[in-house]
Scaffold this motif. Structure first.
Motif, PDB file in Angstrom:
ATOM      1  N   PHE A   1       0.830  -1.207   0.000  1.00 56.03           N
ATOM      2  CA  PHE A   1       0.000   0.000   0.000  1.00 56.03           C
ATOM      3  C   PHE A   1       0.863   1.255   0.000  1.00 56.03           C
ATOM      4  O   PHE A   1       0.548   2.231  -0.668  1.00 56.03           O
ATOM      5  CB  PHE A   1      -0.940   0.021   1.210  1.00 56.03           C
ATOM      6  CG  PHE A   1      -2.204  -0.768   1.008  1.00 56.03           C
ATOM      7  CD1 PHE A   1      -3.155  -0.350   0.093  1.00 56.03           C
ATOM      8  CD2 PHE A   1      -2.438  -1.918   1.726  1.00 56.03           C
ATOM      9  CE1 PHE A   1      -4.321  -1.068  -0.101  1.00 56.03           C
ATOM     10  CE2 PHE A   1      -3.597  -2.643   1.542  1.00 56.03           C
ATOM     11  CZ  PHE A   1      -4.542  -2.224   0.621  1.00 56.03           C
ATOM     12  N   TYR A   2       1.937   1.233   0.750  1.00 56.07           N
ATOM     13  CA  TYR A   2       2.816   2.404   0.830  1.00 56.07           C
ATOM     14  C   TYR A   2       3.439   2.725  -0.525  1.00 56.07           C
ATOM     15  O   TYR A   2       3.473   3.878  -0.947  1.00 56.07           O
ATOM     16  CB  TYR A   2       3.894   2.160   1.884  1.00 56.07           C
ATOM     17  CG  TYR A   2       4.780   3.345   2.132  1.00 56.07           C
ATOM     18  CD1 TYR A   2       4.303   4.468   2.781  1.00 56.07           C
ATOM     19  CD2 TYR A   2       6.096   3.356   1.700  1.00 56.07           C
ATOM     20  CE1 TYR A   2       5.114   5.571   2.998  1.00 56.07           C
ATOM     21  CE2 TYR A   2       6.907   4.442   1.915  1.00 56.07           C
ATOM     22  CZ  TYR A   2       6.409   5.545   2.567  1.00 56.07           C
ATOM     23  OH  TYR A   2       7.216   6.635   2.772  1.00 56.07           O
ATOM     24  N   ILE A   3       3.894   1.703  -1.226  1.00 54.80           N
ATOM     25  CA  ILE A   3       4.547   1.907  -2.520  1.00 54.80           C
ATOM     26  C   ILE A   3       3.527   2.273  -3.588  1.00 54.80           C
ATOM     27  O   ILE A   3       3.746   3.176  -4.393  1.00 54.80           O
ATOM     28  CB  ILE A   3       5.349   0.653  -2.932  1.00 54.80           C
ATOM     29  CG1 ILE A   3       6.502   0.411  -1.976  1.00 54.80           C
ATOM     30  CG2 ILE A   3       5.840   0.764  -4.369  1.00 54.80           C
ATOM     31  CD1 ILE A   3       7.550   1.486  -1.962  1.00 54.80           C
ATOM     32  N   SER A   4       2.380   1.595  -3.611  1.00 60.84           N
ATOM     33  CA  SER A   4       1.434   1.818  -4.708  1.00 60.84           C
ATOM     34  C   SER A   4       0.585   3.066  -4.517  1.00 60.84           C
ATOM     35  O   SER A   4       0.237   3.733  -5.488  1.00 60.84           O
ATOM     36  CB  SER A   4       0.530   0.597  -4.889  1.00 60.84           C
ATOM     37  OG  SER A   4      -0.331   0.452  -3.779  1.00 60.84           O
ATOM     38  N   ALA A   5       0.217   3.400  -3.274  1.00 56.49           N
ATOM     39  CA  ALA A   5      -0.676   4.537  -3.048  1.00 56.49           C
ATOM     40  C   ALA A   5       0.080   5.797  -2.634  1.00 56.49           C
ATOM     41  O   ALA A   5      -0.368   6.901  -2.905  1.00 56.49           O
ATOM     42  CB  ALA A   5      -1.715   4.183  -1.987  1.00 56.49           C
ATOM     43  N   GLY A   6       1.184   5.652  -1.936  1.00 48.99           N
ATOM     44  CA  GLY A   6       2.007   6.784  -1.565  1.00 48.99           C
ATOM     45  C   GLY A   6       1.550   7.613  -0.378  1.00 48.99           C
ATOM     46  O   GLY A   6       1.913   8.776  -0.284  1.00 48.99           O
ATOM     47  N   PRO A   7       0.785   7.070   0.578  1.00 46.25           N
ATOM     48  CA  PRO A   7       0.429   7.879   1.749  1.00 46.25           C
ATOM     49  C   PRO A   7       1.583   7.950   2.726  1.00 46.25           C
ATOM     50  O   PRO A   7       2.552   7.182   2.628  1.00 46.25           O
ATOM     51  CB  PRO A   7      -0.748   7.117   2.360  1.00 46.25           C
ATOM     52  CG  PRO A   7      -0.441   5.697   2.029  1.00 46.25           C
ATOM     53  CD  PRO A   7       0.200   5.743   0.658  1.00 46.25           C
ATOM     54  N   ARG A   8       1.488   8.878   3.683  1.00 44.38           N
ATOM     55  CA  ARG A   8       2.460   8.910   4.777  1.00 44.38           C
ATOM     56  C   ARG A   8       2.244   7.668   5.629  1.00 44.38           C
ATOM     57  O   ARG A   8       1.159   7.090   5.663  1.00 44.38           O
ATOM     58  CB  ARG A   8       2.256  10.147   5.632  1.00 44.38           C
ATOM     59  CG  ARG A   8       2.595  11.428   4.957  1.00 44.38           C
ATOM     60  CD  ARG A   8       2.304  12.593   5.895  1.00 44.38           C
ATOM     61  NE  ARG A   8       2.706  13.846   5.331  1.00 44.38           N
ATOM     62  CZ  ARG A   8       1.939  14.588   4.542  1.00 44.38           C
ATOM     63  NH1 ARG A   8       0.720  14.178   4.248  1.00 44.38           N
ATOM     64  NH2 ARG A   8       2.382  15.727   4.061  1.00 44.38           N
TER      65      ARG A   8
END
Length: 150
Positions: free
Chosen positions: A72-79
């Protein structure tokens, strides 16, 4: 002129009250800056990680929860704090989006994520909470139950 600048890049102040600007400075307060020219540091661009190094990192992760978080961090880019704050009611596998509370505005924003991230989330959900998913009752299609924090 031997490569020297024609103008001083740090001009002196032109106001009369700034002549003795810090003459009686209180050490509990910051200094006032008299010059209008304040060079800023350039913003650094984020460094990329090679595909092979990312694959090795992803393979080294030991739990489905960690894989879901990284995906999720890599694909969506949220903090990281935004991603860890996602609850089960803000995950929409059908739309392939997750709802995060943004840091500055505190507004709910739905951001798209990859299908692989939802696969890792589903594996994590099945591993941790089979009763919450309804696996025992036969309702395997509901993936809204249980995300990272409950």
């Amino acid at each position: 002129m031997h490569g020297r600048p024609l103008l001083n890049p740090f001009p002196k102040t032109k106001r009369a009250e700034d002549e003795h600007l810090n003459a009686h400075h209180n050490p509990m307060h910051a200094f006032k800056r008299p010059a209008p020219y304040q060079p800023k540091e350039p913003r650094r661009t984020p460094r990329g990680i090679p595909d092979q190094a990312f694959n090795e990192l992803f393979a080294a992760l030991t739990s489905h929860r960690d894989r879901a978080l990284v995906a999720f961090y890599i694909s969506a880019g949220p903090r990281a704090s935004e991603l860890l704050g996602v609850s089960r009611d803000r995950v929409s596998p059908g739309d392939q989006t997750i709802g995060v509370i943004r840091k500055g505005s505190r507004a709910l924003q739905w951001i798209p994520a990859s299908s692989d991230a939802f696969v890792w989330l589903r594996l994590y959900q099945q591993q941790i909470r089979p009763q919450a998913l309804g696996v025992l009752s036969g309702d395997v299609g509901d993936t809204r139950a249980g995300f990272l924090n409950g």
